[in-house]
Motif scaffolding. Sequence first.
Motif, PDB file in Angstrom:
ATOM      1  N   THR A   1     -14.020  47.516  38.254  1.00 18.81           N
ATOM      2  CA  THR A   1     -14.947  46.450  38.644  1.00 18.81           C
ATOM      3  C   THR A   1     -16.250  47.002  39.212  1.00 18.81           C
ATOM      4  O   THR A   1     -17.253  46.301  39.220  1.00 18.81           O
ATOM      5  CB  THR A   1     -14.302  45.522  39.693  1.00 18.81           C
ATOM      6  N   ARG A   2     -16.256  48.225  39.688  1.00 19.37           N
ATOM      7  CA  ARG A   2     -17.430  48.766  40.377  1.00 19.37           C
ATOM      8  C   ARG A   2     -18.654  48.797  39.459  1.00 19.37           C
ATOM      9  O   ARG A   2     -18.626  49.360  38.378  1.00 19.37           O
ATOM     10  CB  ARG A   2     -17.138  50.175  40.891  1.00 19.37           C
ATOM     11  N   ASN A   3     -19.729  48.174  39.915  1.00 17.79           N
ATOM     12  CA  ASN A   3     -21.011  48.154  39.200  1.00 17.79           C
ATOM     13  C   ASN A   3     -20.890  47.540  37.804  1.00 17.79           C
ATOM     14  O   ASN A   3     -21.617  47.927  36.884  1.00 17.79           O
ATOM     15  CB  ASN A   3     -21.596  49.566  39.104  1.00 17.79           C
ATOM     16  N   ARG A   4     -20.002  46.559  37.665  1.00 14.46           N
ATOM     17  CA  ARG A   4     -19.735  45.984  36.344  1.00 14.46           C
ATOM     18  C   ARG A   4     -20.002  44.486  36.249  1.00 14.46           C
ATOM     19  O   ARG A   4     -19.766  43.898  35.198  1.00 14.46           O
ATOM     20  CB  ARG A   4     -18.280  46.276  35.934  1.00 14.46           C
ATOM     21  N   LEU A   5     -20.475  43.868  37.324  1.00 13.32           N
ATOM     22  CA  LEU A   5     -20.759  42.440  37.269  1.00 13.32           C
ATOM     23  C   LEU A   5     -22.002  42.142  38.099  1.00 13.32           C
ATOM     24  O   LEU A   5     -22.072  42.501  39.278  1.00 13.32           O
ATOM     25  CB  LEU A   5     -19.571  41.630  37.796  1.00 13.32           C
ATOM     26  N   PHE A   6     -22.974  41.455  37.474  1.00 11.84           N
ATOM     27  CA  PHE A   6     -24.234  41.092  38.127  1.00 11.84           C
ATOM     28  C   PHE A   6     -24.533  39.630  37.774  1.00 11.84           C
ATOM     29  O   PHE A   6     -24.433  39.236  36.604  1.00 11.84           O
ATOM     30  CB  PHE A   6     -25.372  41.999  37.653  1.00 11.84           C
ATOM     31  N   LEU A   7     -24.883  38.842  38.782  1.00 10.53           N
ATOM     32  CA  LEU A   7     -25.140  37.420  38.604  1.00 10.53           C
ATOM     33  C   LEU A   7     -26.539  37.069  39.094  1.00 10.53           C
ATOM     34  O   LEU A   7     -27.034  37.656  40.062  1.00 10.53           O
ATOM     35  CB  LEU A   7     -24.118  36.582  39.389  1.00 10.53           C
ATOM     36  N   GLY A   8     -27.164  36.087  38.420  1.00  9.45           N
ATOM     37  CA  GLY A   8     -28.429  35.535  38.878  1.00  9.45           C
ATOM     38  C   GLY A   8     -28.353  34.018  38.830  1.00  9.45           C
ATOM     39  O   GLY A   8     -28.255  33.430  37.750  1.00  9.45           O
ATOM     40  N   TYR A   9     -28.364  33.383  40.003  1.00 12.45           N
ATOM     41  CA  TYR A   9     -28.169  31.934  40.087  1.00 12.45           C
ATOM     42  C   TYR A   9     -29.438  31.247  40.562  1.00 12.45           C
ATOM     43  O   TYR A   9     -30.019  31.621  41.581  1.00 12.45           O
ATOM     44  CB  TYR A   9     -27.029  31.620  41.053  1.00 12.45           C
ATOM     45  N   GLN A  10     -29.879  30.233  39.813  1.00 15.37           N
ATOM     46  CA  GLN A  10     -31.004  29.402  40.206  1.00 15.37           C
ATOM     47  C   GLN A  10     -30.523  27.956  40.254  1.00 15.37           C
ATOM     48  O   GLN A  10     -30.178  27.361  39.235  1.00 15.37           O
ATOM     49  CB  GLN A  10     -32.170  29.554  39.231  1.00 15.37           C
ATOM     50  N   GLU A  11     -30.489  27.424  41.464  1.00 15.82           N
ATOM     51  CA  GLU A  11     -29.931  26.088  41.680  1.00 15.82           C
ATOM     52  C   GLU A  11     -30.659  25.022  40.873  1.00 15.82           C
ATOM     53  O   GLU A  11     -30.028  24.133  40.277  1.00 15.82           O
ATOM     54  CB  GLU A  11     -29.984  25.755  43.171  1.00 15.82           C
ATOM     55  N   LYS A  12     -31.991  25.084  40.815  1.00 15.92           N
ATOM     56  CA  LYS A  12     -32.751  24.038  40.137  1.00 15.92           C
ATOM     57  C   LYS A  12     -32.640  24.132  38.617  1.00 15.92           C
ATOM     58  O   LYS A  12     -32.946  23.175  37.911  1.00 15.92           O
ATOM     59  CB  LYS A  12     -34.218  24.094  40.568  1.00 15.92           C
ATOM     60  N   ALA A  13     -32.231  25.277  38.112  1.00 17.85           N
ATOM     61  CA  ALA A  13     -32.021  25.422  36.665  1.00 17.85           C
ATOM     62  C   ALA A  13     -30.602  25.057  36.264  1.00 17.85           C
ATOM     63  O   ALA A  13     -30.283  25.006  35.069  1.00 17.85           O
ATOM     64  CB  ALA A  13     -32.327  26.853  36.232  1.00 17.85           C
ATOM     65  N   ASN A  14     -29.730  24.837  37.264  1.00 13.74           N
ATOM     66  CA  ASN A  14     -28.318  24.556  36.985  1.00 13.74           C
ATOM     67  C   ASN A  14     -27.698  25.633  36.087  1.00 13.74           C
ATOM     68  O   ASN A  14     -26.949  25.330  35.151  1.00 13.74           O
ATOM     69  CB  ASN A  14     -28.145  23.183  36.326  1.00 13.74           C
ATOM     70  N   SER A  15     -28.028  26.886  36.378  1.00 11.24           N
ATOM     71  CA  SER A  15     -27.513  27.953  35.506  1.00 11.24           C
ATOM     72  C   SER A  15     -27.281  29.240  36.285  1.00 11.24           C
ATOM     73  O   SER A  15     -27.916  29.495  37.319  1.00 11.24           O
ATOM     74  CB  SER A  15     -28.471  28.213  34.343  1.00 11.24           C
ATOM     75  N   ILE A  16     -26.354  30.039  35.759  1.00  6.98           N
ATOM     76  CA  ILE A  16     -26.071  31.390  36.262  1.00  6.98           C
ATOM     77  C   ILE A  16     -26.248  32.350  35.093  1.00  6.98           C
ATOM     78  O   ILE A  16     -25.614  32.180  34.045  1.00  6.98           O
ATOM     79  CB  ILE A  16     -24.640  31.520  36.807  1.00  6.98           C
TER      80      ILE A  16
END
Length: 695
Positions: free
Chosen positions: A113-128
């Motif tokens: 799992t190390r350095n294998r998952l990155f997320l970018g969440y923008q609430e107003k875009a309703n997307s990750i």
Amino acid sequence: MYCRRLPFLLLFLSVCANASSDLPPTGYSLFDRLFSKPVASGHEYDIPYPFEKLLRELERRLAAAEAENESPLVTSLIPRGRSLQREAASPDHFRFPRIVVALDQDSRLPLATRNRLFLGYQEKANSIEIISYNEQAGRFEFQVVEDYGAGLRPRVRYASRDLCTSCHQNEAPIFARPRWRESNFNNEVARLIAEHQQDYHGIAAEADKGDAARFDFATDQAGLFSAYQRVWQDGCDVSREQSQNRGCRAGLFFAAIQQAIASIPRSRYRSALIEQRMLPLLRDNWQRRWPQGMPVAGADIDDRESPGPEQTSRVTSQQDPLSRRPVLANWSYKPALRRSIQGIGEQFLLLGDLVRLNATLSRKAATGDLPRQSIDGYCRLQFMPAEAEGRWVNVDCRFQQKKESGISIEGELWQASYDEQSSGRGKLLVTGTEGWARVEVNSSLQQANPQTLHFHLGGTAQNSTARLWDNRILSRIKVDLPSSTWDATTRLPAQIELSDDFSLVEDAIYQMLDDAENGELSVFDKAPLPGAELMRALQQKLDVASADYPAMGLPTGLRRESVGADYSGATMLDALPAESPLRLVFKHCAACHSSPVQMPPGFLHGDIGRIESQLRQCAPRIALRLAMWRQHADERIKSPMPPPTAFAGEAKTWPDSSDFRELSIYVKQLLTTAGATLPDAEDYDLLPRCLAASS
């Protein structure tokens, strides 16, 4: 994964006409495995909402990190960044900042799992937005969770790989160089966020500055995965005789295990498996395959000052992730070998597996079930003045193994009491002709009789054995005391005992090679590096205790979709007359701009009438971006479009091509029809938005 990027037309036809091309060629992303659940038909995605709940659930599903008392997740808030979500919260950027998350630790799950998952969440875009590693395919996957909002049903799809890698040119996560001024690692940005809330989805407005380094390090390490894969797959792809290639990879695996367990920066590998099966083949192949060095892409983009709430967001050509970036380095053989061995050991072999392997080897060393070597020499001992709980013993020893080589030991050992057998601790510097090692030990001092001292040396909690530079274990120092008077200058006859537990590992890997030759094992074949499978096979050979991992299988039957189905360009291209100038626009722009999304603007989505109207609306921005091709890269205020990454090695000749000339003429006609002129580059960010968001 390692092919040169094709021109956009070929990518467009292959990616958009066949949406499944964005899906993994094999295997599943880590996100798929962590966020799916079994159902009657197989598996389906299980995406918790809201985002704070998703993060807490992610920590729970990781079954707690290997590093105790520290979250495996590192986060940051970026109100006005450079992602495709950058204008979704306008004008309330600081009220609704984008959240970025990195998973930078191993877990107690039976997968890396190390350095294998990155997320970018923008609430107003309703997307990750998701970047998640696929071990079976040996690459990062790009995914998106859409309709992620209250009362909505989240939908997970694989993103357009071509679109994503136009910015993520390393096919992995990217992050700004220090000082990370766009994020809440910047005190002023943190203050502006805190004016709206001190805590946003469970993330403090004021960031821990240590998290900045953690996040940066995670993206840097993830960016090197493809380099390690190239060394494993292509560096050891030496001969038509597959047994030689397998032997090369087996040697690389053995070296990585030694480096990962020993954690000694100057390790030397005394091993026929390494010196005969790996090093000569890898060295010669490196010179043939990469005579100028193996190019390695970097994860860093230029830092950028965050605009304030009322300021126009400007992204210069140099700051734009779309601009072609130089390679991070061209790795020459020797430094690349060192980095690859260390990287494979740290990033592809599970920490828990290494701990259990080391514990098994330590038990074998303690029971004497290992090859041992004794070397004679002398020691000088100085017993320091007694303290309340014990005393220090200064040690200065020399041992001559051969005429041309020797070992010296200097340091101090703590004697916790004055009994005939006492426990203690200590630090020793061990040096030899071929290397050196600083070892921290838990020691026991046994005085078998008035004439003999035995210092039994064990490792610390971090390393259960006292290892030297060549991975042998320093297990005992025996010192003979004279019956006559002696002092700290007296050379006392002494002997050290060295154990070679890694000979057992080497023998086990040779057995794995035999299984591979017999068709019973495939872990050394030319394929993405199978870290977990390698360790499982090795543990079986060495009777390592089974891990207490939670049960976790593959998410078979998981329905996976691609956003490529939204791209209407392939259908439209077929419908256009051969003489239509729109064919040229579709040829070079449809790969990114023929979907209904807001960013990048889908001005090529819809019927012909709608497309022509949208092109007129976007004409000033399109014209200026196209004109940037006429300027030198260092003089461009904005990055050119189509982006340089679309043309591979043909970018330099693109401005002289007939396609460029004809496209420029058509865009000029669009400007005229729209009653506009080519704007000044300085005014680009002041232009009306192209469709619903700025390009």
